[in-house]
Motif scaffolding. Structure first.
Motif, PDB file in Angstrom:
ATOM      1  N   SER A   5      41.153  27.690  38.782  1.00 25.98           N
ATOM      2  CA  SER A   5      40.886  26.352  39.323  1.00 25.98           C
ATOM      3  C   SER A   5      40.051  26.411  40.592  1.00 25.98           C
ATOM      4  O   SER A   5      39.325  25.473  40.913  1.00 25.98           O
ATOM      5  N   LYS A   6      40.141  27.539  41.320  1.00 22.47           N
ATOM      6  CA  LYS A   6      39.370  27.704  42.543  1.00 22.47           C
ATOM      7  C   LYS A   6      37.994  28.321  42.291  1.00 22.47           C
ATOM      8  O   LYS A   6      37.180  28.414  43.208  1.00 22.47           O
ATOM      9  N   LYS A   7      37.779  28.773  41.039  1.00 22.92           N
ATOM     10  CA  LYS A   7      36.515  29.430  40.673  1.00 22.92           C
ATOM     11  C   LYS A   7      36.218  30.608  41.602  1.00 22.92           C
ATOM     12  O   LYS A   7      35.070  30.895  41.940  1.00 22.92           O
ATOM     13  N   MET A   8      37.281  31.313  42.018  1.00 21.59           N
ATOM     14  CA  MET A   8      37.107  32.438  42.938  1.00 21.59           C
ATOM     15  C   MET A   8      37.041  33.773  42.213  1.00 21.59           C
ATOM     16  O   MET A   8      36.570  34.758  42.768  1.00 21.59           O
ATOM     17  N   TYR A   9      37.544  33.803  40.986  1.00 24.44           N
ATOM     18  CA  TYR A   9      37.620  35.073  40.269  1.00 24.44           C
ATOM     19  C   TYR A   9      36.946  34.907  38.909  1.00 24.44           C
ATOM     20  O   TYR A   9      37.291  34.027  38.137  1.00 24.44           O
ATOM     21  N   HIS A  10      35.960  35.733  38.618  1.00 17.31           N
ATOM     22  CA  HIS A  10      35.150  35.584  37.422  1.00 17.31           C
ATOM     23  C   HIS A  10      35.328  36.731  36.432  1.00 17.31           C
ATOM     24  O   HIS A  10      34.686  36.751  35.401  1.00 17.31           O
ATOM     25  N   ASP A  11      36.165  37.700  36.755  1.00 16.91           N
ATOM     26  CA  ASP A  11      36.367  38.812  35.836  1.00 16.91           C
ATOM     27  C   ASP A  11      37.852  38.954  35.549  1.00 16.91           C
ATOM     28  O   ASP A  11      38.711  38.481  36.306  1.00 16.91           O
ATOM     29  N   LEU A  12      38.161  39.615  34.441  1.00 16.10           N
ATOM     30  CA  LEU A  12      39.539  39.720  33.988  1.00 16.10           C
ATOM     31  C   LEU A  12      40.399  40.503  34.975  1.00 16.10           C
ATOM     32  O   LEU A  12      41.576  40.180  35.170  1.00 16.10           O
ATOM     33  N   PHE A  13      39.815  41.529  35.614  1.00 12.73           N
ATOM     34  CA  PHE A  13      40.616  42.327  36.546  1.00 12.73           C
ATOM     35  C   PHE A  13      41.072  41.482  37.735  1.00 12.73           C
ATOM     36  O   PHE A  13      42.227  41.575  38.159  1.00 12.73           O
ATOM     37  N   GLY A  14      40.156  40.664  38.272  1.00 13.47           N
ATOM     38  CA  GLY A  14      40.532  39.813  39.402  1.00 13.47           C
ATOM     39  C   GLY A  14      41.622  38.837  39.020  1.00 13.47           C
ATOM     40  O   GLY A  14      42.583  38.619  39.770  1.00 13.47           O
ATOM     41  N   LEU A  15      41.510  38.247  37.818  1.00 11.51           N
ATOM     42  CA  LEU A  15      42.526  37.308  37.350  1.00 11.51           C
ATOM     43  C   LEU A  15      43.849  38.028  37.100  1.00 11.51           C
ATOM     44  O   LEU A  15      44.923  37.497  37.397  1.00 11.51           O
TER      45      LEU A  15
END
Length: 204
Positions: free
Chosen positions: A25-35
């Protein structure tokens, strides 16, 4: 697998979804590892702190790889269903967070009591189990942690925890006590969100 173990995995999944949706929702993480990282700390942050305090070693997610599998699967599910969850479901982050809080407050108390802590300390450790992962999540996504907002957040946990202790002192089936306590926390929190209930603020 016991009912409590399955319930613990369900709570892990719910918190992991909450963490992943918050990051999305914050569009801060764009890769699976970050999520995955956000989902991971949300799911196990509180329980890890509790286990460190009471000396429960090895910590559950280190001993049992199923926790990491559940977290990864839940994060992937959150990504695949993100458009529906972030669009159609009203306040999805709060809904998933509330369910996780209800489950982990009581599971955290149960584990603390098994390690011989007193009743009042078990309440505090149950609240830590339920809320600390969310504090880490909100901090990482640059939100004010819900526990510091004016919304009722810790109060439903305390009420549900007291109900659980009361049920333990009475000749009631432990499963009934567990379900009733989790349901009370979840419903109390959801109603508080809907009605905008808040405790009186301390004036400066």
């Amino acid at each position: 697998m016991t009912v409590w173990y399955i319930t613990d995995l369900v709570g892990t999944s719910v918190f992991a979804i909450s963490g992943a949706l918050s990051a999305l929702s914050k569009k801060m993480y764009h890769d699976l590892f970050g999520l995955f990282f956000i989902g991971f700390v949300t799911a196990v942050g509180g329980g890890t702190l509790r286990d460190v305090i009471i000396g429960a070693h090895p910590i559950a997610w280190i001993r049992d790889p199923n926790y990491l599998v559940v977290i990864l699967s839940s994060v992937i599910l959150a990504v695949l269903c993100r458009r529906w969850w972030l669009g159609a479901l009203q306040r999805p982050l709060l809904v998933f967070d509330t369910i996780g809080v209800g489950i982990y407050t009581i599971l955290g108390m149960q584990k603390a009591l098994l390690f011989g802590v007193n009743d009042w300390a078990s309440i505090l450790l149950g609240v830590i189990s339920a809320l600390f992962g969310g504090v880490i999540r909100d901090t990482l996504v640059n939100d004010l942690p819900l526990i510091f907002s004016k919304q009722l957040y810790a109060t439903p946990c305390l009420v549900g925890a007291l109900l659980y202790l009361l049920g333990r002192a009475l000749p009631i089936d432990p499963n009934v006590t567990f379900i009733a306590s989790v349901a009370l926390i979840t419903l109390f929190r959801l109603v508080a969100i809907r009605k905008n209930w808040a405790l009186p603020q301390i004036k400066q």
